[in-house]
Enzyme design. Structure first.
Site, PDB file in Angstrom:
ATOM      1  N   ARG A 145      45.659  38.418  36.323  1.00 10.14           N
ATOM      2  CA  ARG A 145      46.948  38.163  35.677  1.00 10.14           C
ATOM      3  C   ARG A 145      46.869  36.809  34.994  1.00 10.14           C
ATOM      4  NH1 ARG A 145      47.638  42.673  35.802  1.00 10.14           N
ATOM      5  NH2 ARG A 145      49.045  43.925  37.061  1.00 10.14           N
ATOM      6  N   GLU A 164      53.594  39.752  30.082  1.00 12.13           N
ATOM      7  CA  GLU A 164      53.303  41.042  29.456  1.00 12.13           C
ATOM      8  C   GLU A 164      54.481  41.997  29.632  1.00 12.13           C
ATOM      9  OE1 GLU A 164      49.619  42.591  30.832  1.00 12.13           O
ATOM     10  OE2 GLU A 164      48.466  41.007  29.851  1.00 12.13           O
ATOM     11  N   HIS A 167      44.813  44.118  27.792  1.00 12.98           N
ATOM     12  CA  HIS A 167      45.036  44.764  29.101  1.00 12.98           C
ATOM     13  C   HIS A 167      44.498  46.202  29.101  1.00 12.98           C
ATOM     14  CE1 HIS A 167      47.578  44.069  32.890  1.00 12.98           C
ATOM     15  NE2 HIS A 167      46.636  44.965  33.148  1.00 12.98           N
TER      16      HIS A 167
HETATM   17  P1  NAD Z   1      43.307  43.415  46.084  1.00 20.48           P
HETATM   18  O1  NAD Z   1      44.606  43.159  46.755  1.00 20.48           O
HETATM   19  O2  NAD Z   1      42.491  44.585  46.522  1.00 20.48           O
HETATM   20  O3  NAD Z   1      42.381  42.116  46.210  1.00 20.48           O
HETATM   21  C1  NAD Z   1      42.852  40.825  45.986  1.00 20.48           C
HETATM   22  C2  NAD Z   1      42.027  39.879  46.847  1.00 20.48           C
HETATM   23  O4  NAD Z   1      42.398  38.532  46.517  1.00 20.48           O
HETATM   24  C3  NAD Z   1      42.273  40.049  48.344  1.00 20.48           C
HETATM   25  O5  NAD Z   1      41.031  40.173  49.009  1.00 20.48           O
HETATM   26  C4  NAD Z   1      43.028  38.773  48.749  1.00 20.48           C
HETATM   27  O6  NAD Z   1      42.726  38.354  50.076  1.00 20.48           O
HETATM   28  C5  NAD Z   1      42.506  37.779  47.735  1.00 20.48           C
HETATM   29  N1  NAD Z   1      43.395  36.663  47.459  1.00 20.48           N
HETATM   30  C6  NAD Z   1      44.730  36.692  47.230  1.00 20.48           C
HETATM   31  N2  NAD Z   1      45.171  35.460  46.918  1.00 20.48           N
HETATM   32  C7  NAD Z   1      44.089  34.645  46.943  1.00 20.48           C
HETATM   33  C8  NAD Z   1      43.894  33.269  46.692  1.00 20.48           C
HETATM   34  N3  NAD Z   1      44.907  32.470  46.331  1.00 20.48           N
HETATM   35  N4  NAD Z   1      42.644  32.767  46.807  1.00 20.48           N
HETATM   36  C9  NAD Z   1      41.618  33.560  47.160  1.00 20.48           C
HETATM   37  N5  NAD Z   1      41.733  34.884  47.399  1.00 20.48           N
HETATM   38  C10 NAD Z   1      42.957  35.400  47.291  1.00 20.48           C
HETATM   39  O7  NAD Z   1      43.638  43.475  44.526  1.00 20.48           O
HETATM   40  P2  NAD Z   1      42.814  44.239  43.403  1.00 20.48           P
HETATM   41  O8  NAD Z   1      43.231  45.677  43.380  1.00 20.48           O
HETATM   42  O9  NAD Z   1      41.374  43.885  43.542  1.00 20.48           O
HETATM   43  O10 NAD Z   1      43.435  43.579  42.088  1.00 20.48           O
HETATM   44  C11 NAD Z   1      43.138  42.229  41.742  1.00 20.48           C
HETATM   45  C12 NAD Z   1      43.886  41.832  40.493  1.00 20.48           C
HETATM   46  O11 NAD Z   1      43.553  42.668  39.395  1.00 20.48           O
HETATM   47  C13 NAD Z   1      45.405  41.908  40.595  1.00 20.48           C
HETATM   48  O12 NAD Z   1      45.932  40.722  40.067  1.00 20.48           O
HETATM   49  C14 NAD Z   1      45.810  42.993  39.688  1.00 20.48           C
HETATM   50  O13 NAD Z   1      47.066  42.762  39.138  1.00 20.48           O
HETATM   51  C15 NAD Z   1      44.723  42.921  38.646  1.00 20.48           C
HETATM   52  N6  NAD Z   1      44.562  44.187  37.909  1.00 20.48           N
HETATM   53  C16 NAD Z   1      44.238  44.129  36.589  1.00 20.48           C
HETATM   54  C17 NAD Z   1      44.083  45.300  35.862  1.00 20.48           C
HETATM   55  C18 NAD Z   1      43.710  45.275  34.401  1.00 20.48           C
HETATM   56  O14 NAD Z   1      43.861  46.298  33.752  1.00 20.48           O
HETATM   57  N7  NAD Z   1      43.217  44.183  33.861  1.00 20.48           N
HETATM   58  C19 NAD Z   1      44.263  46.543  36.493  1.00 20.48           C
HETATM   59  C20 NAD Z   1      44.565  46.576  37.845  1.00 20.48           C
HETATM   60  C21 NAD Z   1      44.722  45.376  38.548  1.00 20.48           C
END
Ligand code: NAD
Length: 321
Positions: free
Chosen positions: A233, A262, A295
């Site tokens: 994000r 967004e 995105h």
């Molecule tokens: P997830 O919840 O499976 O994993 C996130 C990880 O980050 C977890 O292991 C958590 O412990 C860790 N975490 C959280 N805050 C933290 C911090 N401050 N420091 C260190 N580690 C931290 O999430 P995910 O499904 O892997 O998604 C990750 C990101 O990708 C999200 O922000 C989501 O919005 C984004 N995303 C983007 C798209 C895209 O199209 N670009 C699509 C889906 C998701």
């Protein structure tokens, strides 16, 4: 009967193929708005996209039509007024995660594209300049260190991709997972920043705790000439500071799939709307060292398919429990 709004051409096949429950479908190409909410009359559930309007006015109207189920085929649910849904006794379901490979493959590709200076070289050859320039010098992957910040569903898959091509992968997560030990080595954040040739961000955005947390002081700790990739994000990064760092050469490149504010996350019917007026101009000026995509991390056949399949499962779950 399900009224699905905002159905794109490339989703129609999945809607029909995955319909093992034989739900009666009303596939509506337009997004749900105040003007077209009446098209849901006669249905039992609505299935929305992220840029559909699920505010109190629409939820109240849907309640009048007897609609008790408001589903969204997206990870985010900011476009649905949960308080209004609760007052209306409407059940809301979403898709907590789908096809992490899609996003991780984009992050991997963006990192490699910048590391091998593909956009930089192409911008020159397209102008007829076929000389080899010193700033197109690169490193083989087995000599690269990749830093994954946030090793959840998506970060873990990106680690696997890099590990598969023999890069060294280090990771940082608030909650390190034993299941990832075969893919990466957990280190503290400062060590990750100082060692990594490519840093890739995969942490969710929490407005109260990590707004613009990836700022100047983080960039200062990065290896000189490193590359930063953000497919999570935009709000977790201070993009101005990052673009400054690309401009001074502290960073070799920056790739992002996200911009702040967004529309499809916050429920308005418009696409990306950067908060910084001149962001697109600055990014264009810094292209090809700065690469922005709109995105598209989850914009793959498999991810669209998963979102619809999981939505059907959600509907089946509420009908059978
Ligand atoms: P997830 O919840 O499976 O994993 C996130 C990880 O980050 C977890 O292991 C958590 O412990 C860790 N975490 C959280 N805050 C933290 C911090 N401050 N420091 C260190 N580690 C931290 O999430 P995910 O499904 O892997 O998604 C990750 C990101 O990708 C999200 O922000 C989501 O919005 C984004 N995303 C983007 C798209 C895209 O199209 N670009 C699509 C889906 C998701």
């Amino acid at each position: 009967k399900i009224a699905a709004y905002g159905v794109r051409e490339n989703e129609i096949e999945s809607f029909h193929d995955l319909n093992k429950y034989s739900y009666d479908l009303k596939l509506i190409p337009e997004n749900l708005t105040h003007e077209n909410v009446q098209t849901a009359q006669g249905c039992d559930a609505v299935l929305l996209r992220g840029n559909n309007v699920g505010d109190q006015q629409n939820l109240d109207q849907l309640k009048e039509y007897g609609i008790k189920y408001v589903f969204t085929r997206t990870v985010g649910f900011n476009h649905i007024d949960l308080k209004a849904a609760q007052n209306n006794q409407q059940l809301v379901a979403y898709v907590p995660g789908y096809s992490p490979l899609s996003v991780s493959e984009l992050a991997f590709t963006l990192g490699l594209t910048l590391q091998r200076h593909i956009a930089l070289a192409t911008s020159r050859t397209a102008r007829g300049d076929f000389k080899v320039h010193t700033d197109e010098f690169a490193t083989e992957i087995h000599d690269l260190t990749i830093g994954i910040i946030g090793t959840g569903r998506i970060g873990r898959e990106e680690a696997a991709l890099w590990k598969g091509v023999n890069a060294t992968v280090v990771g940082f997560d608030r909650y390190p997972s034993d299941a990832n030990q075969d893919l990466l080595t957990y280190v503290d954040e400062d060590e990750l920043l100082s060692r990594s040739d490519i840093v890739s961000l995969h942490v969710p955005y929490f407005p109260d705790s990590n707004h613009h947390y990836f700022n100047q002081s983080y960039i200062d700790k990065m290896k000189n000439g490193a590359i930063l990739v953000n497919t999570a994000r935009a709000e977790i990064t201070d993009v101005s500071a990052i673009l400054d760092a690309v401009e001074t050469g502290k960073l070799t490149g920056f790739a992002t799939d996200v911009v702040e504010n967004e529309g499809h996350i916050f429920g308005h019917d418009f696409a990306g709307q950067p908060t910084e007026d001149d962001l697109a101009d600055r990014a264009l000026r810094l292209y090809p060292k700065v690469i922005m995509t709109p995105h598209i991390g989850s914009y793959t056949r498999e991810a669209l398919h998963d979102m619809i399949a999981i939505s059907y499962e959600n509907f089946n779950d509420v009908l059978t429990t």
